[in-house]
Scaffold this motif. Structure first.
Motif, PDB file in Angstrom:
ATOM      1  N   ALA A 190       7.614  -4.993  25.282  1.00 22.66           N
ATOM      2  CA  ALA A 190       8.289  -4.269  26.335  1.00 22.66           C
ATOM      3  C   ALA A 190       6.651  -4.045  27.503  1.00 22.66           C
ATOM      4  O   ALA A 190       6.977  -3.683  28.384  1.00 22.66           O
ATOM      5  CB  ALA A 190       8.481  -2.662  25.757  1.00 22.66           C
ATOM      6  N   ALA A 191       5.417  -4.551  26.554  1.00 19.55           N
ATOM      7  CA  ALA A 191       4.712  -4.151  27.798  1.00 19.55           C
ATOM      8  C   ALA A 191       4.001  -5.228  28.616  1.00 19.55           C
ATOM      9  O   ALA A 191       2.979  -5.303  29.433  1.00 19.55           O
ATOM     10  CB  ALA A 191       3.431  -3.670  26.767  1.00 19.55           C
ATOM     11  N   ALA A 192       4.461  -6.152  27.753  1.00 17.17           N
ATOM     12  CA  ALA A 192       4.339  -7.689  28.884  1.00 17.17           C
ATOM     13  C   ALA A 192       6.083  -7.994  30.175  1.00 17.17           C
ATOM     14  O   ALA A 192       5.850  -8.922  30.728  1.00 17.17           O
ATOM     15  CB  ALA A 192       4.890  -9.394  27.939  1.00 17.17           C
ATOM     16  N   VAL A 193       6.929  -6.911  30.136  1.00 14.91           N
ATOM     17  CA  VAL A 193       7.875  -6.687  30.955  1.00 14.91           C
ATOM     18  C   VAL A 193       7.574  -6.356  31.994  1.00 14.91           C
ATOM     19  O   VAL A 193       6.655  -5.186  32.221  1.00 14.91           O
ATOM     20  CB  VAL A 193       8.964  -6.266  30.268  1.00 14.91           C
ATOM     21  CG1 VAL A 193      10.258  -6.407  31.119  1.00 14.91           C
ATOM     22  CG2 VAL A 193       9.510  -6.805  28.833  1.00 14.91           C
ATOM     23  N   SER A 194       8.112  -7.239  33.619  1.00 12.23           N
ATOM     24  CA  SER A 194       7.905  -5.388  34.535  1.00 12.23           C
ATOM     25  C   SER A 194       8.502  -5.261  35.188  1.00 12.23           C
ATOM     26  O   SER A 194       9.530  -5.356  35.239  1.00 12.23           O
ATOM     27  CB  SER A 194       7.817  -7.786  36.016  1.00 12.23           C
ATOM     28  OG  SER A 194       8.141  -7.191  36.788  1.00 12.23           O
ATOM     29  N   ASN A 195       7.655  -4.317  35.785  1.00 15.17           N
ATOM     30  CA  ASN A 195       8.814  -3.212  36.497  1.00 15.17           C
ATOM     31  C   ASN A 195       8.797  -2.919  37.984  1.00 15.17           C
ATOM     32  O   ASN A 195       9.938  -2.128  37.780  1.00 15.17           O
ATOM     33  CB  ASN A 195       7.910  -2.243  36.001  1.00 15.17           C
ATOM     34  CG  ASN A 195       6.836  -1.805  36.636  1.00 15.17           C
ATOM     35  OD1 ASN A 195       6.804  -2.351  37.357  1.00 15.17           O
ATOM     36  ND2 ASN A 195       5.607  -0.099  35.993  1.00 15.17           N
ATOM     37  N   GLY A 196       8.798  -4.665  38.315  1.00 11.33           N
ATOM     38  CA  GLY A 196       9.076  -3.904  39.540  1.00 11.33           C
ATOM     39  C   GLY A 196       8.299  -3.799  40.466  1.00 11.33           C
ATOM     40  O   GLY A 196       8.588  -3.437  41.603  1.00 11.33           O
ATOM     41  N   GLN A 197       7.203  -3.228  40.335  1.00 11.08           N
ATOM     42  CA  GLN A 197       6.009  -2.248  41.193  1.00 11.08           C
ATOM     43  C   GLN A 197       5.355  -3.372  41.250  1.00 11.08           C
ATOM     44  O   GLN A 197       4.353  -3.801  41.155  1.00 11.08           O
ATOM     45  CB  GLN A 197       6.011  -0.936  40.834  1.00 11.08           C
ATOM     46  CG  GLN A 197       6.440  -0.178  39.854  1.00 11.08           C
ATOM     47  CD  GLN A 197       7.595   0.856  41.304  1.00 11.08           C
ATOM     48  OE1 GLN A 197       6.961   0.945  41.498  1.00 11.08           O
ATOM     49  NE2 GLN A 197       9.146   0.565  40.943  1.00 11.08           N
ATOM     50  N   HIS A 255       0.974  -8.906  50.248  1.00 13.18           N
ATOM     51  CA  HIS A 255      -0.287 -10.370  49.489  1.00 13.18           C
ATOM     52  C   HIS A 255      -0.032 -10.023  47.858  1.00 13.18           C
ATOM     53  O   HIS A 255       0.255  -9.928  47.219  1.00 13.18           O
ATOM     54  CB  HIS A 255      -1.441  -9.568  49.846  1.00 13.18           C
ATOM     55  CG  HIS A 255      -1.671  -9.133  51.493  1.00 13.18           C
ATOM     56  ND1 HIS A 255      -1.907  -9.730  52.397  1.00 13.18           N
ATOM     57  CD2 HIS A 255      -1.863  -7.660  51.639  1.00 13.18           C
ATOM     58  CE1 HIS A 255      -1.969  -9.138  53.032  1.00 13.18           C
ATOM     59  NE2 HIS A 255      -1.538  -7.863  52.910  1.00 13.18           N
ATOM     60  N   GLY A 256       1.004 -11.803  48.242  1.00 16.02           N
ATOM     61  CA  GLY A 256       1.285 -11.889  46.606  1.00 16.02           C
ATOM     62  C   GLY A 256       3.353 -11.788  46.621  1.00 16.02           C
ATOM     63  O   GLY A 256       3.352 -10.078  46.301  1.00 16.02           O
ATOM     64  N   LYS A 257       3.799 -12.633  46.167  1.00 14.10           N
ATOM     65  CA  LYS A 257       4.852 -11.465  45.201  1.00 14.10           C
ATOM     66  C   LYS A 257       4.691 -10.636  44.110  1.00 14.10           C
ATOM     67  O   LYS A 257       3.597 -11.386  43.480  1.00 14.10           O
ATOM     68  CB  LYS A 257       6.187 -13.223  44.493  1.00 14.10           C
ATOM     69  CG  LYS A 257       6.941 -12.635  44.497  1.00 14.10           C
ATOM     70  CD  LYS A 257       8.338 -14.094  44.080  1.00 14.10           C
ATOM     71  CE  LYS A 257       8.937 -13.782  43.956  1.00 14.10           C
ATOM     72  NZ  LYS A 257      10.591 -13.696  45.206  1.00 14.10           N
ATOM     73  N   ILE A 258       5.698  -9.830  43.804  1.00 13.87           N
ATOM     74  CA  ILE A 258       5.847  -8.758  43.018  1.00 13.87           C
ATOM     75  C   ILE A 258       6.275 -10.045  41.985  1.00 13.87           C
ATOM     76  O   ILE A 258       7.678  -9.806  42.453  1.00 13.87           O
ATOM     77  CB  ILE A 258       6.536  -7.839  43.492  1.00 13.87           C
ATOM     78  CG1 ILE A 258       5.710  -7.020  44.356  1.00 13.87           C
ATOM     79  CG2 ILE A 258       6.526  -6.710  42.198  1.00 13.87           C
ATOM     80  CD1 ILE A 258       6.543  -5.967  45.113  1.00 13.87           C
TER      81      ILE A 258
END
Length: 409
Positions: A190-197, A255-258
């Motif tokens: 779970a620590a490797a998963v993006s939260n979309g922030q 500045h850079g995609k999320i």
């Protein structure tokens, strides 16, 4: 000299430390003295392979978290080197420290030796004194790493035995393939998963990294390293990277995609589910009470030096600080449900029993992306009258029965 492995430093070393009174737990101290234990190892074995000693000294409120070395869970730092020394001195044992190899440099381990042994007037001796321990501890016995001969404890090293032992002795580098990222204190999926922030940061597991050697993928898309996100466009698949710390930093959407938010979290492993199930059992205070299984069923197995069968049910019980009796029963039979009666003796309890069971449909069930809920905690309640409860324990299961004390009227 007889010695024991401290096994695990976290959760107050499983009862060795009394955090309420900030002292060694008197009951454990008495038992270790009675057993005549001459040496105690710290911070432990496999679980301690990624231990960060610097996060475990100083005021409790300023200490950091740790990565548990077996499962990658995040763990506390309450029982640090100073608490450990207070404990071994209380029991009269000799200290022995396992300095982690997988995530430590020679300088970091030398700093730990200095913290434990250097006099005041030195950098680390003065820090120890500021933490309330002016005199050197004089720790003589150290080891570098735990059981690194095993392929299950190689971490960044090669799977090839000869190469791994050369890396252990002389250092080196090793290519890591399709390894997840994490955080400095959490290696769980779970620590490797993006939260979309915006402005998310992650780290590789085993820094430092050879500069420009990394390939970072989000899902199956390869992203590109840049020196500065300020010049990146909103849809650019870019990140900045710090090779020394292994830090990865993504953009803010301008500045850079999320990295897009994951649709669902990675599956939780069965052993992590069991730890969640038993968290209150292990950390509920109180004490262990005697328990046994009578007329136990036997599970047949191939002939071994220890025989050709083993007991199906194993159990332990504890009375927690609130007066509730918890009975833990593991059915080790891979195929057979087993019905058995719990005899409570003189223990007085409420009529409602809290039940939790962890068991997959088959012995081989495992949570994966296609079957994320193959193994879960199933909770229910049962009614117990009198001094016993008859219960059926599913094959290959972990069952926890909690008998609350009677409610006061």
């Amino acid at each position: 000299m007889t010695g024991v492995n401290g096994a695990k430093w976290y959760d107050d070393a499983y009862g060795m430390w009394d955090p309420k009174h900030n002292r060694p737990a008197p009951g454990i101290v008495g038992k270790i003295k009675k057993a005549g234990v001459g040496m105690i190892r710290y911070p432990g074995g496999t679980s301690s392979n990624l231990f960060n000693w610097r996060a475990a000294v100083g005021p409790q409120e300023s200490r950091g978290r740790q990565v548990e070395g077996k499962q990658g869970d995040t763990a506390d730092s309450r029982f640090g080197p100073d608490e450990y020394m207070a404990f071994v001195r209380e029991v009269g044992a000799t200290p022995q420290i396992m300095a982690p190899f997988a995530n430590s440099t020679p300088d970091e381990i030398a700093d730990w030796v200095a913290y434990m042994n250097a006099p005041q007037g030195t950098t680390w001796g003065d820090l120890r004194a500021r933490n309330g321990h002016p005199e050197p501890y004089g720790v003589r016995y150290w080891e570098i790493g735990n059981e690194l001969f095993g392929t299950y404890q190689r971490y960044w090293m090669s799977a090839d035995d000869d190469k791994a032992m050369r890396q252990y002795a002389f250092g080196g580098t090793q290519r890591q393939k399709r390894q997840r990222v994490g955080t400095p204190t959490d290696h769980r999926p779970a620590a490797a998963v993006s939260n979309g922030q915006p402005n998310q940061s992650f780290t590789v597991w085993y820094p430092p990294v050879v500069p420009k050697s990394q390939t970072i993928r989000v899902d199956e898309d390869t992203w590109r390293e840049v020196a500065d996100l300020a010049s990146a466009g909103a849809d650019d698949l870019v990140y900045t990277f710090a090779p020394e710390s292994g830090g990865i930093h993504f953009g803010d959407g301008r500045h850079g995609k999320i990295p897009r938010r994951a649709r669902r979290s990675p599956p939780t492993t069965p052993d992590a589910i069991v730890r969640e199930q038993l968290s209150d059992f292990f950390h509920g205070g109180g004490h262990i009470v005697a328990s046994e299984v009578k007329d136990n069923a036997e599970v047949s197995t191939r002939e071994t030096p220890l025989g050709s069968s083993y007991d199906a049910l194993v159990t332990t019980a504890a009375l927690d600080k609130d007066g509730a009796l918890s009975v833990l029963v593991i059915n080790r039979s891979p195929e057979d449900d087993i019905k058995s009666r719990v005899e409570l003796g003189s223990f007085r309890h409420a009529t409602t029993v809290d039940v939790s069971v962890v068991a997959g449909r088959t012995y081989h069930d495992f949570n994966d992306a296609e079957h994320p809920d193959a193994v879960t905690i199933k909770k229910s309640r049962a009614t117990a009258h009198g001094t016993s409860l008859t219960w059926t324990y599913p094959a290959h299961s972990v069952t926890l029965l909690r008998f609350p004390p009677p409610t006061s009227s």
